[in-house]
Design a protein around this motif. Structure first.
Motif, PDB file in Angstrom:
ATOM      1  N   ASN A   3      -5.320   8.559  -5.949  1.00 39.25           N
ATOM      2  CA  ASN A   3      -5.008   8.985  -4.588  1.00 39.25           C
ATOM      3  C   ASN A   3      -5.664   8.094  -3.529  1.00 39.25           C
ATOM      4  OD1 ASN A   3      -3.159  11.287  -4.510  1.00 39.25           O
ATOM      5  ND2 ASN A   3      -4.690  12.297  -5.760  1.00 39.25           N
ATOM      6  N   ARG A  61      -9.609   2.800  -0.861  1.00 36.28           N
ATOM      7  CA  ARG A  61      -9.477   2.525   0.573  1.00 36.28           C
ATOM      8  C   ARG A  61     -10.576   3.210   1.360  1.00 36.28           C
ATOM      9  NH1 ARG A  61      -4.038   4.664   1.939  1.00 36.28           N
ATOM     10  NH2 ARG A  61      -4.855   4.417   4.041  1.00 36.28           N
ATOM     11  N   LYS A  73      -1.140  12.860  -8.499  1.00 39.14           N
ATOM     12  CA  LYS A  73      -0.024  12.865  -7.556  1.00 39.14           C
ATOM     13  C   LYS A  73       0.856  14.086  -7.775  1.00 39.14           C
ATOM     14  CE  LYS A  73      -0.939   8.769  -5.794  1.00 39.14           C
ATOM     15  NZ  LYS A  73      -0.123   7.573  -5.871  1.00 39.14           N
ATOM     16  N   LYS A  96       4.037  14.819  -5.733  1.00 39.86           N
ATOM     17  CA  LYS A  96       3.768  14.830  -4.285  1.00 39.86           C
ATOM     18  C   LYS A  96       4.740  13.909  -3.563  1.00 39.86           C
ATOM     19  CE  LYS A  96      -1.040  14.839  -3.530  1.00 39.86           C
ATOM     20  NZ  LYS A  96      -2.210  14.038  -3.202  1.00 39.86           N
ATOM     21  N   LYS A 153      -4.411  -5.793  -5.706  1.00 42.99           N
ATOM     22  CA  LYS A 153      -4.572  -6.494  -4.429  1.00 42.99           C
ATOM     23  C   LYS A 153      -4.248  -7.977  -4.466  1.00 42.99           C
ATOM     24  CE  LYS A 153      -7.813  -3.319  -2.477  1.00 42.99           C
ATOM     25  NZ  LYS A 153      -9.205  -3.078  -2.130  1.00 42.99           N
ATOM     26  N   LYS A 198      -6.024   0.897  13.201  1.00 40.73           N
ATOM     27  CA  LYS A 198      -6.398   1.486  11.916  1.00 40.73           C
ATOM     28  C   LYS A 198      -6.975   0.458  10.949  1.00 40.73           C
ATOM     29  CE  LYS A 198      -5.494   5.685  12.627  1.00 40.73           C
ATOM     30  NZ  LYS A 198      -4.287   6.504  12.596  1.00 40.73           N
ATOM     31  N   PRO A 256      -9.286  -1.713   9.016  1.00 35.49           N
ATOM     32  CA  PRO A 256     -10.751  -1.761   8.908  1.00 35.49           C
ATOM     33  C   PRO A 256     -11.288  -3.183   9.061  1.00 35.49           C
ATOM     34  CG  PRO A 256      -9.795  -1.396   6.736  1.00 35.49           C
ATOM     35  CD  PRO A 256      -8.656  -1.364   7.731  1.00 35.49           C
ATOM     36  N   LEU A 315      -7.914  -7.101   3.836  1.00 33.98           N
ATOM     37  CA  LEU A 315      -8.535  -6.476   2.666  1.00 33.98           C
ATOM     38  C   LEU A 315      -7.494  -5.834   1.754  1.00 33.98           C
ATOM     39  CD1 LEU A 315     -11.310  -4.583   4.650  1.00 33.98           C
ATOM     40  CD2 LEU A 315     -11.672  -6.628   3.285  1.00 33.98           C
ATOM     41  N   CYS A 331      -5.819  -3.154   2.189  1.00 29.61           N
ATOM     42  CA  CYS A 331      -6.114  -1.731   2.038  1.00 29.61           C
ATOM     43  C   CYS A 331      -4.873  -0.877   2.250  1.00 29.61           C
ATOM     44  CB  CYS A 331      -7.194  -1.305   3.016  1.00 29.61           C
ATOM     45  SG  CYS A 331      -6.615  -1.285   4.710  1.00 29.61           S
ATOM     46  N   GLY A 332      -3.869  -1.409   2.898  1.00 28.06           N
ATOM     47  CA  GLY A 332      -2.636  -0.637   3.073  1.00 28.06           C
ATOM     48  C   GLY A 332      -2.638   0.307   4.263  1.00 28.06           C
ATOM     49  N   SER A 333      -3.722   0.324   5.019  1.00 26.23           N
ATOM     50  CA  SER A 333      -3.777   1.246   6.160  1.00 26.23           C
ATOM     51  C   SER A 333      -2.675   0.947   7.170  1.00 26.23           C
ATOM     52  CB  SER A 333      -5.127   1.160   6.862  1.00 26.23           C
ATOM     53  OG  SER A 333      -6.128   1.619   6.018  1.00 26.23           O
ATOM     54  N   GLU A 347       0.664   2.351   6.169  1.00 24.08           N
ATOM     55  CA  GLU A 347       0.798   3.770   6.420  1.00 24.08           C
ATOM     56  C   GLU A 347       0.815   4.107   7.905  1.00 24.08           C
ATOM     57  OE1 GLU A 347      -2.048   6.085   4.174  1.00 24.08           O
ATOM     58  OE2 GLU A 347      -1.186   5.127   2.398  1.00 24.08           O
TER      59      GLU A 347
END
Ligand SMILES: Cc1cc2nc3c(=O)[nH]c(=O)nc-3n(C[C@H](O)[C@H](O)[C@H](O)COP(=O)(O)O)c2cc1C
Ligand code: SF4
Ligand code: SF4
Ligand code: SF4
Ligand code: FES
Lengths: 180, 587
Positions: free
Chosen positions: A103, A107, B347, B374, B525, B546, B548, B568, B570-572, B575
Motif C-alpha cells: 500500500n 513513499r 489491496k 480496492k 523505480k 506535493k 517531496p 525520487l 515516489c509517484g506523488s 496521484e
C-alpha cells in the motif's frame, strides 16, 4: 580476576551522576539478581530507564552481575529492540510490513526522511525524532501505518504523515516558547 | 440500551477513543441511562471506528466509519428518534453485513462481543466453564483424547496435531514442565494473535491452563512481541484478574491443580517465533534455533518438557472442551478440521479479521467476505504464509483453504496472514521484499541461510534495478534449492518460497524486468519514469506542491516539468494531478 586500574569505580561514579536512574537501575538489578536467564529482561529494563543501552551501564551490569561483557553485547546486538544510541523524544516506528509495503509505505518513508533529513535508524539533531522501520504493527487493515510513542496512525499518505510530524514539532515549539 | 465501542489497536488508531469521549459526553448532556462498553476488535477493521447500539431486546445495530459527528447523528436519530442512521449502518437485525456472511466464529467467539478488560463479562459468556470441568471432572488423558477427537492442528503455521504434542509432553517423565504460548506473530502482514490477545485474553489463558492440566505443567509463559503494547497490557490485566478470582494460581476450582502464567516480552527478532529460538530467548540468550530432536516436548525451557502452541491454537481449546471434539471436527475438512482465522489485508476492499471454516475457497474469502479489490482494480495474487509462504495467482483462486491444498500451490497456510495484491503490485519486488526480510532476520547459524539469502537478495535487487541478466531466474532457483537443503530451521528452509512461487506463476514479470528492462506493474523505480504531458498540463501547480523532492517547476498556468535527476519516483505527482487533467504519465 580483578583489575587494578579502578576503571570500574570510575564507571560507577559516572552512572551515579543521574541519581534517579541509578536508583531505578539498582531496583531492577535487585529484582533479577540470582535469577538465571534474565539477561533479556534486564536489558529491557535498562532500556526502559535510559531509553537506550548506555555502554557504561552495560559494562557496569557485566561487572556487578558477573556476566561476560561479550555476552551482554551479543544479546544487545542480536535483538532489534535494543538500541545502543539514545532515541529522540518522539520515536517513529514506520511499518514496512507486507500490507504496508503493497500500500505504498515506501513513499511515506521517502517523505519522512526528506522532511526530517534523517535516514532510518537515525535521530534528528534536535533529538526530537527518531525514525525506525519495523515489520508490521498489527494494524494492517489501516496500511500504511506508523506508530509514534505507542499511538498508531493510519491509513497514511505522505501528506498525512508529514502533518502529524509537523504538528508534534509545532507543539514542542510552543511548549518551549511557553516555558521561556 | 447499551453502546459498545471497538477499542482494539486498529480502532484506537482510527480514532475510537474520540468517539468514546463524544458518546460519553452526549449521554451526560442528554441525561440518558445508557451503558457504554469497551470491546476488542470485531474484525471489520476496514470500517473502524465501529460502534454497536444494542437495544433493550438485545438487538445489535453495528455502525462503521464513526466520527464524533456521526455519534451526534446516531443520538439524534437512532437513540432519541428510534430510527437507525442508514448511511453508516453496517449490520442490523434485518440487514446482514456481507463481511460477516460465511464466517464461523470459534477462536474469535468473544472478540468484539465482550469487554476484554472485564473478567466477569468473560465468565458470563461461559468463560472458564471448560477449565472448571476439566480440572474437576476429567483426567488429563481424557482431555488429550478430546483434543485428538477434534483433530485440532497447530495454528502457528506448520499445522502439527496439537494432541500429539500434548501427549508427548505428558509422557516425558519429569516433575517440572512448562507451557508456552507463542505470541511472537512475526509474519509482517498478520495480526490474528494481536487481536485475540487484545479482544479476548482470557480464552487464551484458559486454553493454556487446560493444556497445563493435560501435560502436567504448573507454569506457563506468554511470549509476546514488544510491538503489541496493548495486547501485553490486556493480557497482564487478565492474568491479574484471574489470579484475584482464584481461577489461576493455587488449587484451581478446589481441584488441587496449580497453574500460573506470566508474560515475557520479545525483543524484536522474527526467528524467535521458531520454538527452539523462542526458548533460547526466554532463557535470556540470543534467540538462535537449535537442531531437533530433542523436541521441546522432550527437552524445552531449561531442559524441561515444554509444550508450545500458538495463541489461536489455545483460544480454540476451551471451545473444544465445552462443545466436544466432534463438534469441532464437524467443521472444516477431513484433514483440516475446524476454522481458521485470517488477517485479510493489502489491496482489499474490506480488510480485517475473518474466521472461516477450513475448506472455503480463497475466492470466497477474498471476494465474498473481503469484497474484492480496492478501487476495483484487477486481482493479481494473494500472499499466504508471509516470508515462509508464497503468492497464489488468479487461476488457483478456487483452491480450498486447508493445510494440504495450500501446500500444493507452493505457498503455505502459515499463521493466517493473507495479503491481497493487485495489478499495481510488482511480483519481483514482492519476492525482493520478502528476501530482504528473511535475509536480515536470518540468525546466521547456517551458511546456506546466511549467505544464500544474501546472494538471492542481490540477484533480485539487480533485477529490480534493471540490471538483470539472462539466466538469473535459473540461478535463483538453484540457490533456492541449496538454501532449503542446508538450513537448520524453518526460516531458512522456507525463505526461498516467495521467490520460487513468483517465478513459477509470474515468470513473465521476471522476463519483462530482465529482457525488456520494464516493470509491468510500474513499481520498480529504476525502470520507470514520470513525465508531464505538456499538452495536457494546465499548470495548476498541485503536483509541485506535493513533490517531496521539490523537483517540479513551471510558471502558473504554463506546463510544468520534472527534473528527472532529482526525481525520487515516489509517484506523488501522478496521484496529485487532478483527474480532469491526468497530465502526469508513468512508463
Ligand atoms: C522462522 C519461524 C517463525 C515462526 N514464527 C511463529 C510465530 O510468530 N508464531 C507462532 O505461533 N509460531 C511461529 N512459528 C512456528 C513455531 O515454531 C511453532 O511451530 C508453533 O509455535 C507451534 O504452535 P502450534 O503447534 O500451535 O502451531 C515460527 C516458525 C519459524 C520456523
Ligand atoms: S536456517 Fe537461518 S535462521 Fe534458521 S538456524 Fe539456520 S541461519 Fe538461523
Ligand atoms: S515522482 Fe515524486 S519526486 Fe518525482 S517528480 Fe513526482 S512527486 Fe516529485
Ligand atoms: S498537477 Fe497536473 S495539471 Fe497541475 S501542474 Fe501538475 S501536471 Fe500540470
Ligand atoms: S504490514 Fe504494516 S501494520 Fe501490518
Amino acid at each position: 580476576m580483578s583489575c587494578t586500574c579502578q576503571c570500574n569505580k570510575q564507571q560507577e561514579n559516572d552512572i551515579k551522576k543521574d541519581a534517579s536512574s541509578w536508583q531505578s537501575l539498582q531496583e531492577l538489578l535487585e529484582q533479577y539478581r540470582g535469577k538465571k536467564g534474565s539477561l533479556v529482561a534486564i536489558l529491557q529494563g535498562v532500556q526502559a530507564i535510559y531509553g537506550y543501552l548506555p555502554q557504561q551501564v552495560m559494562d557496569y551490569i557485566a561487572s556487578t552481575m558477573k556476566i561476560k561483557p561479550a555476552k551482554i553485547y551479543g544479546v544487545a546486538t542480536f535483538y532489534t529492540q535494543f538500541r545502543l544510541q539514545p532515541v529522540g523524544k518522539y520515536h517513529i516506528l514506520l511499518c514496512q510490513g507486507t500490507a504496508c509495503h503493497v500500500n505504498g509505505s515506501e513513499r511515506i518513508l521517502t517523505a519522512i526522511c526528506e522532511e526530517l533529513n534523517i535516514k532510518p535508524n537515525e535521530t534528528t539533531s534536535d533529538r526530537l525524532f527518531t525514525l525506525d522501520c519495523v515489520a508490521c504493527l498489527g494494524c494492517c487493515s489501516l496500511a500504511p501505518v506508523m506508530m509514534i510513542n505507542e499511538q498508531a496512525y493510519g491509513p497514511l499518505t505522505p501528506d498525512k504523515a508529514l502533518k502529524i510530524i509537523r504538528d508534534l514539532a509545532a507543539s514542542e515549539q510552543q511548549a518551549c516558547e511557553g516555558g521561556k | 440500551m447499551k453502546i459498545r465501542i471497538g477499542l482494539g489497536s486498529c480502532g484506537i488508531a482510527a480514532g475510537a477513543l474520540k468517539v468514546k469521549e463524544s458518546v460519553e459526553a452526549e449521554i451526560q448532556k442528554r441525561g440518558l441511562d445508557i451503558e457504554v462498553k469497551d470491546t476488542g476488535c470485531i474484525g471489520m477493521c476496514h470500517a473502524e471506528p465501529l460502534l454497536d447500539v444494542i437495544d433493550d431486546q438485545e438487538r445489535v445495530f453495528t455502525y462503521g466509519y464513526v466520527t464524533p459527528e456521526v455519534v451526534l447523528k446516531i443520538f439524534d436519530e437512532h437513540i432519541t428518534g428510534q430510527s437507525p442512521v442508514e448511511q453508516y449502518l453496517l449490520a442490523a437485525p434485518e440487514k446482514d453485513y456481507c463481511f460477516m456472511a460465511g464466517q464461523k466464529r470459534v477462536a474469535l467467539r468473544n472478540c468484539g462481543v465482550i469487554n476484554p478488560e472485564n473478567l466477569q463479562d468473560y465468565i458470563e459468556h461461559e468463560g472458564y466453564q471448560a477449565l472448571k470441568r476439566v480440572v474437576t471432572e476429567m483426567t488429563p488423558e481424557e482431555v488429550i483424547s478430546e483434543i485428538k477427537e477434534s483433530g485440532l492442528r497447530g495454528r502457528g503455521g506448520a499445522g502439527f496435531p496439537t494432541w500429539f504434542k500434548w501427549d508427548a509432553a505428558r509422557k516425558t517423565p519429569g516433575d517440572i514442565k512448562y507451557i508456552i504460548c507463542n505470541a511472537d506473530e512475526g509474519d509482517p502482514g498478520a495480526f490474528m494473535d494481536r487481536s485475540l490477545l487484545e479482544g479476548d485474553p482470557h480464552s487464551v489463558l484458559e486454553g493454556m491452563a487446560i493444556a497445563g492440566y493435560a501435560v502436567g505443567a504448573k507454569e506457563g509463559f506468554i511470549y509476546c512481541r514488544a510491538e503489541y503494547p496493548l495486547a501485553i497490557k490486556r493480557a497482564e490485566m487478565a492474568i491479574k484478574q484471574a489470579e484475584e478470582r482464584g481461577i489461576l494460581g493455587k488449587n484451581i476450582f478446589g481441584s488441587g491443580f496449580d497453574f500460573e502464567i506470566s508474560i515475557k516480552q520479545g525483543a524484536g527478532a522474527f526467528v524467535c517465533g521458531e520454538e527452539t529460538a523462542l526458548i533460547a530467548s526466554l532463557e535470556g540468550e540470543r534467540g538462535m534455533p537449535r537442531l531437533k530432536p530433542p523436541f521441546p516436548a522432550q527437552s524445552g525451557y531449561w531442559g524441561k518438557p515444554t509444550n508450545i502452541n500458538n495463541v489461536e491454537t489455545y483460544a480454540n481449546v476451551p471451545w473444544i472442551l465445552a462443545n466436544g471434539g466432534k463438534a469441532f471436527s464437524a467443521m472444516g475438512t477431513e484433514k483440516s478440521p475446524g476454522t481458521k482465522v485470517f488477517a485479510l489485508a493489502g489491496k482489499i476492499k474490506r480488510g480485517g479479521l475473518v474466521e472461516v471454516p477450513m475448506g472455503l475457497s480463497l475466492r470466497e474469502v477474498i471476494f465474498n467476505i473481503g469484497g474484492g479489490i480496492k478501487g476495483d482494480k484487477q486481482f493479481k495474487a494473494v500472499q499466504l504464509g508471509g516470508p515462509s509462504g508464497g503468492c497464489i495467482p488468479e487461476e488457483l483462486l478456487d483452491t480450498p483453504v486447508d493445510y494440504d491444498s495450500i501446500n500444493q500451490t507452493g505457498a503455505i497456510m502459515g499463521s493466517g496472514g493473507m495479503v491481497v495484491m493487485d495489478e499495481t503490485t510488482c511480483m519481483v519486488d514482492v519476492a525482493r521484499f520478502f528476501l530482504e526480510f528473511t535475509q536480515s532476520e536470518s540468525c546466521g547459524k547456517c551458511v546456506q541461510c546466511r549467505i544464500g539469502t544474501k546472494r538471492m537478495l542481490e540477484i533480485l535487487e539487480r533485477i529490480c534495478n534493471g540490471e538483470g541478466q539472462e539466466g538469473d531466474t535459473e540461478l535463483l532457483q538453484e540457490i533456492a534449492l541449496k538454501v532449503k537443503e542446508g538450513s537448520l530451521c524453518g526460516l531458512g528452509q522456507s525463505a526461498p518460497n516467495p521467490v520460487l512461487t513468483t517465478i513459477r506463476y509470474f515468470r513473465d514479470e521476471y522476463e519483462a524486468h530482465i529482457k525488456d528492462k520494464k516493470c509491468p506493474a510500474k513499481q520498480c523505480k529504476s525502470l520507470i519514469t514520470f513525465r508531464i504531458d505538456p499538452e495536457k498540463c494546465r499548470g495548476c501547480g498541485t503536483c509541485a506542491s506535493k513533490c517531496p523532492a521539490k523537483c517540479i517547476t513551471g510558471e502558473k498556468k504554463k506546463p510544468h516539468v520534472i527534473n528527472q535527476e532529482l526525481c525520487l519516483k515516489c509517484g506523488s505527482c501522478f496521484e496529485a494531478c487532478p483527474s480532469k487533467y491526468q497530465a502526469v504519465t508513468v512508463e
